[in-house]
Design a protein around this motif. Sequence first.
Motif, PDB file in Angstrom:
ATOM      1  N   MET A  92      -0.849  -7.370  12.791  1.00 46.83           N
ATOM      2  CA  MET A  92      -2.048  -6.874  12.116  1.00 46.83           C
ATOM      3  C   MET A  92      -2.027  -7.324  10.672  1.00 46.83           C
ATOM      4  N   THR A  93      -3.076  -7.998  10.245  1.00 46.03           N
ATOM      5  CA  THR A  93      -3.187  -8.441   8.865  1.00 46.03           C
ATOM      6  C   THR A  93      -4.155  -7.553   8.112  1.00 46.03           C
ATOM      7  N   ALA A  94      -4.166  -7.660   6.809  1.00 44.46           N
ATOM      8  CA  ALA A  94      -5.047  -6.834   5.996  1.00 44.46           C
ATOM      9  C   ALA A  94      -6.506  -7.131   6.324  1.00 44.46           C
ATOM     10  N   SER A  95      -7.309  -6.083   6.353  1.00 43.00           N
ATOM     11  CA  SER A  95      -8.729  -6.225   6.621  1.00 43.00           C
ATOM     12  C   SER A  95      -9.410  -6.949   5.465  1.00 43.00           C
ATOM     13  N   ASN A  96     -10.481  -7.700   5.818  1.00 43.32           N
ATOM     14  CA  ASN A  96     -11.266  -8.336   4.770  1.00 43.32           C
ATOM     15  C   ASN A  96     -11.929  -7.298   3.874  1.00 43.32           C
ATOM     16  N   ASN A  97     -12.117  -6.102   4.410  1.00 45.77           N
ATOM     17  CA  ASN A  97     -12.698  -5.027   3.617  1.00 45.77           C
ATOM     18  C   ASN A  97     -11.742  -3.850   3.629  1.00 45.77           C
ATOM     19  N   ALA A  98     -10.707  -3.951   2.809  1.00 46.35           N
ATOM     20  CA  ALA A  98      -9.668  -2.916   2.792  1.00 46.35           C
ATOM     21  C   ALA A  98     -10.230  -1.561   2.411  1.00 46.35           C
ATOM     22  N   LEU A  99     -11.288  -1.549   1.592  1.00 45.70           N
ATOM     23  CA  LEU A  99     -11.841  -0.279   1.119  1.00 45.70           C
ATOM     24  C   LEU A  99     -12.499   0.526   2.228  1.00 45.70           C
ATOM     25  N   SER A 100     -12.702  -0.062   3.401  1.00 47.86           N
ATOM     26  CA  SER A 100     -13.265   0.694   4.519  1.00 47.86           C
ATOM     27  C   SER A 100     -12.321   1.795   4.991  1.00 47.86           C
ATOM     28  N   ALA A 101     -11.070   1.763   4.542  1.00 50.73           N
ATOM     29  CA  ALA A 101     -10.115   2.823   4.883  1.00 50.73           C
ATOM     30  C   ALA A 101     -10.374   4.097   4.091  1.00 50.73           C
ATOM     31  N   LEU A 102     -11.210   4.022   3.065  1.00 48.16           N
ATOM     32  CA  LEU A 102     -11.476   5.170   2.208  1.00 48.16           C
ATOM     33  C   LEU A 102     -12.713   5.931   2.677  1.00 48.16           C
ATOM     34  N   PRO A 103     -12.846   7.200   2.274  1.00 48.98           N
ATOM     35  CA  PRO A 103     -14.080   7.931   2.574  1.00 48.98           C
ATOM     36  C   PRO A 103     -15.292   7.183   2.030  1.00 48.98           C
ATOM     37  N   SER A 104     -16.449   7.362   2.691  1.00 50.00           N
ATOM     38  CA  SER A 104     -17.650   6.654   2.258  1.00 50.00           C
ATOM     39  C   SER A 104     -18.033   7.016   0.819  1.00 50.00           C
ATOM     40  N   ASP A 105     -17.685   8.229   0.385  1.00 50.79           N
ATOM     41  CA  ASP A 105     -17.979   8.682  -0.977  1.00 50.79           C
ATOM     42  C   ASP A 105     -16.707   8.817  -1.806  1.00 50.79           C
ATOM     43  N   TRP A 106     -15.789   7.867  -1.641  1.00 49.43           N
ATOM     44  CA  TRP A 106     -14.459   8.015  -2.226  1.00 49.43           C
ATOM     45  C   TRP A 106     -14.460   8.124  -3.756  1.00 49.43           C
ATOM     46  N   LYS A 107     -15.452   7.558  -4.396  1.00 49.80           N
ATOM     47  CA  LYS A 107     -15.461   7.604  -5.858  1.00 49.80           C
ATOM     48  C   LYS A 107     -15.665   9.016  -6.402  1.00 49.80           C
ATOM     49  N   SER A 108     -16.241   9.898  -5.591  1.00 49.94           N
ATOM     50  CA  SER A 108     -16.419  11.294  -6.021  1.00 49.94           C
ATOM     51  C   SER A 108     -15.416  12.228  -5.356  1.00 49.94           C
ATOM     52  N   ALA A 109     -14.585  11.703  -4.441  1.00 51.16           N
ATOM     53  CA  ALA A 109     -13.607  12.525  -3.722  1.00 51.16           C
ATOM     54  C   ALA A 109     -12.330  12.682  -4.536  1.00 51.16           C
ATOM     55  N   THR A 110     -11.608  13.787  -4.298  1.00 52.39           N
ATOM     56  CA  THR A 110     -10.281  13.972  -4.883  1.00 52.39           C
ATOM     57  C   THR A 110      -9.254  13.659  -3.807  1.00 52.39           C
ATOM     58  N   LEU A 111      -8.574  12.542  -3.947  1.00 52.89           N
ATOM     59  CA  LEU A 111      -7.641  12.043  -2.944  1.00 52.89           C
ATOM     60  C   LEU A 111      -6.205  12.186  -3.425  1.00 52.89           C
ATOM     61  N   LEU A 112      -5.346  12.638  -2.523  1.00 54.09           N
ATOM     62  CA  LEU A 112      -3.916  12.768  -2.814  1.00 54.09           C
ATOM     63  C   LEU A 112      -3.144  12.077  -1.705  1.00 54.09           C
ATOM     64  N   GLY A 113      -2.308  11.137  -2.080  1.00 52.91           N
ATOM     65  CA  GLY A 113      -1.535  10.404  -1.080  1.00 52.91           C
ATOM     66  C   GLY A 113      -0.119  10.161  -1.546  1.00 52.91           C
ATOM     67  N   ARG A 114       0.566   9.285  -0.833  1.00 45.80           N
ATOM     68  CA  ARG A 114       1.920   8.879  -1.206  1.00 45.80           C
ATOM     69  C   ARG A 114       2.025   7.368  -1.059  1.00 45.80           C
ATOM     70  N   ALA A 115       2.780   6.755  -1.951  1.00 43.71           N
ATOM     71  CA  ALA A 115       3.030   5.319  -1.862  1.00 43.71           C
ATOM     72  C   ALA A 115       4.488   5.052  -2.170  1.00 43.71           C
ATOM     73  N   TRP A 116       5.000   3.993  -1.573  1.00 39.54           N
ATOM     74  CA  TRP A 116       6.333   3.519  -1.940  1.00 39.54           C
ATOM     75  C   TRP A 116       6.169   2.584  -3.125  1.00 39.54           C
ATOM     76  N   ILE A 117       6.822   2.943  -4.238  1.00 40.48           N
ATOM     77  CA  ILE A 117       6.752   2.147  -5.460  1.00 40.48           C
ATOM     78  C   ILE A 117       8.028   1.317  -5.536  1.00 40.48           C
ATOM     79  N   PRO A 118       7.941  -0.010  -5.526  1.00 42.45           N
ATOM     80  CA  PRO A 118       9.155  -0.839  -5.537  1.00 42.45           C
ATOM     81  C   PRO A 118       9.801  -0.883  -6.926  1.00 42.45           C
ATOM     82  N   GLY A 119      11.028  -1.397  -6.971  1.00 39.39           N
ATOM     83  CA  GLY A 119      11.737  -1.548  -8.234  1.00 39.39           C
ATOM     84  C   GLY A 119      13.084  -0.861  -8.210  1.00 39.39           C
ATOM     85  N   ASN A 120      13.897  -1.078  -9.242  1.00 38.59           N
ATOM     86  CA  ASN A 120      15.227  -0.474  -9.316  1.00 38.59           C
ATOM     87  C   ASN A 120      15.165   1.045  -9.315  1.00 38.59           C
ATOM     88  N   LEU A 121      14.138   1.596  -9.939  1.00 34.64           N
ATOM     89  CA  LEU A 121      13.944   3.043  -9.944  1.00 34.64           C
ATOM     90  C   LEU A 121      12.714   3.406  -9.123  1.00 34.64           C
TER      91      LEU A 121
END
Length: 396
Positions: A1-30
Amino acid sequence: MTASNNALSALPSDWKSATLLGRAWIPGNLGGPSPITVRPDGTVIDLAASCPTVSVFLEWDDVAGTVRTAATTATGRAIGTIEALLSNSRPDYDDAKPRLLAPCDLQAIKAAGVTFIASTLERVIEEQARGDASRAEGIRARLTGILGDNLASVRPGSEEAARIKQVLVEQGAWSQYLEVGIGPDAEIFTKTQPMAAVGHGALIGVHPKSTWNNPEPEIVLAIAASGAIVGATLGNDVNLRDLEGRSALLLGKSKDNNASTAIGPFIRLFDKTFSLDDLRRMQVRLTVKGEDGFVLDGSSDLGKISRDPADLVAQMIGPHHQYPDGAVLFLGTMFAPVKDRDAPGMGFTHHSGDVVKIAADKLGALTNMVTTCDQAPPWSFGTAQLMRNLAKRGLL
């Protein structure tokens, strides 16, 4: 599976007004896992300096307000754009760039089963077929003849439900699944362990011994330790129909396997733009696309749930059971696929390489590719690893 041409389709249709909380893996030594949010301009903000875990964020009185404030303070660190983050959230991710994780960490991961009448019938079929997909069609016809549409309007635990149970017992059609479907007590079980769920774009696993299985597109509630429902996201509660059908005592083996739970992309927090009533009216859509050209579409309408989401939460948490780190709760699904795939009368089952997309307008879209549990990346980052990582980063 490769990245979608429209990655933003994974977000709510009104994402700019939504309050979203998620988690991400941040790379680096720390580097390591961090709570994140998304600003209206598409900037992703690392919130770990304000609060190191999602579970702690969800304990604030005003969770949405706290997240929005943290996103604008000096401690909030920009880690890139949401489009870049979504594009790198895939099985072949670039480990030098951030990627999404499941948006829960220390919370218990719970699930409610048999909460829709349509899927209740399919659970009964699994039970009577003893996990043999070839028997399902005949059993479905017989049970439909006995049950008809009588269950659709029945309130679980009511006097009417008790009367229907008596009739079905007399006809030899009663089942343990009907007991939790229309009886007074809901089925609430542990789906998997904290931090064992995979996130948007990751591989999702099916047990290699299973030959009859399906995705389960569900809404997942985010619940504070107090029992307050503070938001929601999407989930795939992968179901092994053959294993559970052989015996309900195989529920653990059917449900809790490596990479067998997907949650995400983000928890949408309740605020002035989104509430529990929005969830009660929500429709969850499912699409499965196989490498063999097979396509399966379906939907699950939360308005047809037999137990209100708040009632399910009350059966999960209260004076009888506490979750000090909070919980996420899968609400169940009305979707149980019966479309034949490999042979007539054999129904649906997954193939490796299937791409499963679960979507709802106000929650976005959760997409994962199917593999077997033994081929998915092994789960190696648990609670002890998290504590060591946060200590190393000076966040404890």
